[in-house]
Design a protein around this motif. Structure first.
Motif, PDB file in Angstrom:
ATOM      1  N   SER A   1       0.811  -1.215   0.000  1.00  0.00           N
ATOM      2  CA  SER A   1       0.000   0.000   0.000  1.00  0.00           C
ATOM      3  C   SER A   1       0.849   1.272   0.000  1.00  0.00           C
TER       4      SER A   1
ATOM      5  N   LYS B   1      -5.327  -0.174 -16.763  1.00  0.00           N
ATOM      6  CA  LYS B   1      -5.144  -0.160 -15.321  1.00  0.00           C
ATOM      7  C   LYS B   1      -5.282  -1.590 -14.813  1.00  0.00           C
TER       8      LYS B   1
ATOM      9  N   GLN C   1      -7.363   0.176 -10.614  1.00  0.00           N
ATOM     10  CA  GLN C   1      -6.626   1.035  -9.690  1.00  0.00           C
ATOM     11  C   GLN C   1      -5.770   2.018 -10.489  1.00  0.00           C
TER      12      GLN C   1
END
Length: 412
Positions: free
Chosen positions: A219, A234, A238
């Motif tokens: 993350s 993508k 995302q």
């Protein structure tokens, strides 16, 4: 910081035997100008620089001349390059000592230390602007089973090894990162859900595994610059996980792709903007008709084909002709070439398909191996012809088949 994300150049590629060096040179010239116009701080090239592991001298010269021109144009430009599945890791890294002097980082394979452990530090590259580190790039080349850490307890050791390698590189980058510095991941792989061009992208299947999960990206990663798939897209919808796609169509299946590079702006540790920059096509690829059609329809379309006059034949479009047949057409190529006579176009491919047919549950060609010896070659040939074209074998085809058998028996 601003960087350009590109991949899958496939320098040295041919389109049905036609050389494409001119198209690639147009792209490289455009890219060099674009880097200057965009005032880019970095260029990330995510693999498949060359089309094969043994590129021609001309392709290599084209590549290294571009690197030289890019650095001459922007002396402070960060350039990071990883190997793709088409590239030879060793060949790509061979000039690394010279490229290091130019400030170019090239990662062909996963580096090892003397004890055999992975040298994670070499996979994490600093990106600088005005002499200061503003981001860290995890430069992960295409990974083969021997490249990744061994995870013995995993159901799929290869997948688990990839995840472990990315995690280890991420942890190392986090140990280096200062507040305000972004972390970028660069990899050459096929992610789950990615749309593939069957005509040109080499499928990557190792141990039954083809696609990787987006979960391999921590993350903390601001942006993932991916290579391998030729369609810009993508990953998992995302915004920050991107394939930029190839800069030019590698097959006729890709004529409708929007070929581009991606211009990415960072603001501190996050991405602030992603802008597609569309690559102009130096030479068009045409499919006529768009869907396979009967020969008469195709010939009419080719006869009425109206193209701009182009005196330089090296810029004539490449053409794929798509024909649907009901039976073999011996004079097919001659008919097509006659319809194209005098037109500024290069016939690259004739794609033939046959009208759909309803097959019985057991085809006539479904012959038990044990009974195969009971059939003469002519019997098998006629069964195959009937099964494919749904009609009896014409006399002229049988005659040609008999002549072929005789020439074989005579040793000709």
């Amino acid at each position: 910081m601003r960087f350009i994300h590109t991949s899958d150049w496939h320098l040295g590629q041919t389109l049905h035997s036609a050389e494409r060096g001119l198209e690639h040179q147009h792209f490289l010239d455009w890219l060099c100008t674009t880097l200057q116009e965009q005032k880019a701080d970095a260029l990330l090239i995510a693999g498949d620089i060359f089309d094969n592991a043994n590129p021609s001298a001309a392709s290599q010269k084209q590549f290294y001349r571009f690197l030289q021109q890019a650095r001459n144009t922007l002396p402070e430009l960060n350039i990071v390059i990883i190997a793709g599945n088409h590239d030879s890791p060793g060949r790509l890294e061979a000039p690394a000592p010279l490229l290091d002097v130019m400030g170019i980082s090239i990662i062909g394979f996963v580096p090892r230390m003397a004890d055999g452990s992975i040298d994670i530090a070499r996979l994490v590259v600093p990106l600088r602007s005005a002499g200061e580190v503003v981001a860290w790039c995890l430069a992960i080349p295409f990974l083969r089973p021997g490249d990744v850490p061994r995870v013995e307890t995993a159901v799929d050791p290869y997948m688990a090894g990839i995840a472990r390698l990315y995690a280890d590189a991420m942890q190392y980058a986090l140990s280096l990162r200062q507040p305000g510095q972004a972390i970028i991941a660069m990899g050459h792989c096929h992610m789950v859900g990615g749309e593939i061009s069957e005509d040109s992208e080499r499928r990557i299947v190792i141990g039954g595994t083809e696609a990787l999960s987006a979960n391999i990206f921590d993350s903390n990663i601001a942006y993932a610059a991916l290579g391998h798939l030729h369609m810009a897209q993508k990953v998992g919808k995302q915004e920050h996980l991107r394939y930029c796609g190839s800069p030019l169509p590698m097959s006729f299946a890709e004529v409708d792709y929007q070929h581009q590079v991606l211009c990415v702006d960072l603001s501190g540790e996050q991405v602030s903007q992603i802008t597609p920059l569309h690559v102009p096509r130096a030479i068009e690829l045409l499919r006529i008709p768009r869907q396979p059609a009967p020969l008469a329809t195709v010939l009419a379309a080719l006869t009425h084909l109206d193209l701009p006059v182009q005196t330089d034949a090296s810029y004539h479009p490449f053409l794929e002709v798509r024909v649907r047949l009901d039976a073999p057409e011996p004079g097919l190529r001659a008919s097509i070439e006659a319809a194209l006579e005098g037109k500024p176009v290069r016939l690259a491919k004739i794609d033939t398909s046959f009208a759909s047919k309803t097959r019985s549950e057991h085809s006539q060609t479904d012959i038990e191996l044990a009974s195969l010896e009971k059939f003469q070659p002519e019997d098998i040939f006629q069964r195959l012809y009937q099964d494919k074209y749904q009609q009896a074998t014409p006399d002229n085809m049988l005659q040609a088949f008999h002549e072929l058998l005789l020439s074989r028996e005579d040793g000709l």
